[in-house]
Design an enzyme around this catalytic site. Sequence first.
Site, PDB file in Angstrom:
ATOM      1  N   GLY A 288      59.706  68.881  42.669  1.00  0.00           N
ATOM      2  CA  GLY A 288      60.979  68.816  41.945  1.00  0.00           C
ATOM      3  C   GLY A 288      60.919  69.635  40.674  1.00  0.00           C
ATOM      4  N   ASN A 289      61.872  69.407  39.784  1.00  0.00           N
ATOM      5  CA  ASN A 289      61.878  70.130  38.516  1.00  0.00           C
ATOM      6  C   ASN A 289      62.401  69.222  37.418  1.00  0.00           C
ATOM      7  OD1 ASN A 289      64.880  70.582  38.224  1.00  0.00           O
ATOM      8  ND2 ASN A 289      64.508  71.492  40.241  1.00  0.00           N
TER       9      ASN A 289
END
Length: 405
Positions: A212-213
Amino acid sequence: MSTERPLVLVGVAGGIAAYKACALVRLFTESGHDVRVVPTESALRFVGEPTWAALSGHPVATDVWQDAHEVPHVRFGREADLVVVAPATANTLARAAHGLADDLLTNTLLTARCPVVYAPAMHTEMWLHAATQANVRALRDRGALVIEPATGRLTGADSGPGRLPEPDEIFHTALAALVHARAGGAADLRGRKVLVTAGGTREPLDPVRFLGNRSSGRQGYAFARAALVRGADVVLVAANSALGDPAGVDVVRVETTEQLADAVAQHAAGVDVVVMAAAPADFGPVTPSTTKIKKTAADPEPLRLRKTPDILAGLGARRPRPGQVVVGFAAETDDVLERGRAKLAAKGCDLLVVNEVGDGKGFEVEHNQAVVLGADGSETRLPESSKGILADRVLDLVTERLRPG
Ligand code: CTP
């Protein structure tokens, strides 16, 4: 209009949700606003005058005869930068819609020339009644922002639309109205549909882990509210954001880039504006494990990754609706403008909001600065500001590009 501390008038009508207005007043005072509370007589049966006086730091009046020499209804109306009525009961909405002036609050509503935001709260039957709906339409036609009530548990055992949105939500929407009012305040997206994406997608590695980020969704949420206060119907596709649903916005929650792409595909043909503020994960594991990957004595297998669909480039290449304005974002850590120009061309969008990220900038922060590049060659620098102000400025550029509706 005051420039230093904006004057916010909080009108409180007589409903059980009046207690939630205490938290709303607190949010305004703690963020540097000068607050006056104007409760109706029946509001005082739920929360007493000393509470409002203590929370706002000012004496509280309910009728025009108190401190009559100061003509409070005219003074409040003229000086206020923002009026928020929360909760707005069926009775107060009706009185406001018909221009009655039988207490200090309704008198003030007639003298106010600033944005007026109503946050209704009542039983579902009362909200859905044709009389209330007609009153809401009348208020909206005159430029007031009437936030849709939330759906959920009401005072008794019943549940349905009619709940007061959470104070934090009313606060953020009201601030967006204030930001837009300070920049002119036209309801220039009335009758328009706007699709906003926000947050960061997650590509599962196994049932408990993901790639993810760090996108929080704040900038996209700010766009959703900024479009709402300009009168738009807003759909927000939110990827894994911890933020609460913005009041009055249709929220679709997704997790992966594919789900985000599907949600955008479902709505894009019906909207006038697409704002792609989400940060989709660009890669996902080729074969996510269906069971938790165990820690073994040997080194783990290297991850094999595949590319996810580029949603913005897809929209840019095949415009789902003629005349639609598509806004993309570029998060860059270096050669910011040069990469931004290349990205604008590659993605085929109308506007690209380029901001520098990393080193405390961009993600998980309250403020943002950006350069907005236009497909027409324009370059607009937006100085550091709140994400709400940035969203409102970008929507100015969007409305300039919309075909007359
Ligand atoms: N975007 C998208 N689909 C993706 C990746 C990005 O629609 N799979 C959109 C984002 O929402 C944003 C814009 O493309 O509006 C640019 O995102 P950014 O992360 O800056 O660019 P990338 O295309 O991912 O390129 P790179 O990471 O190589 O800079």
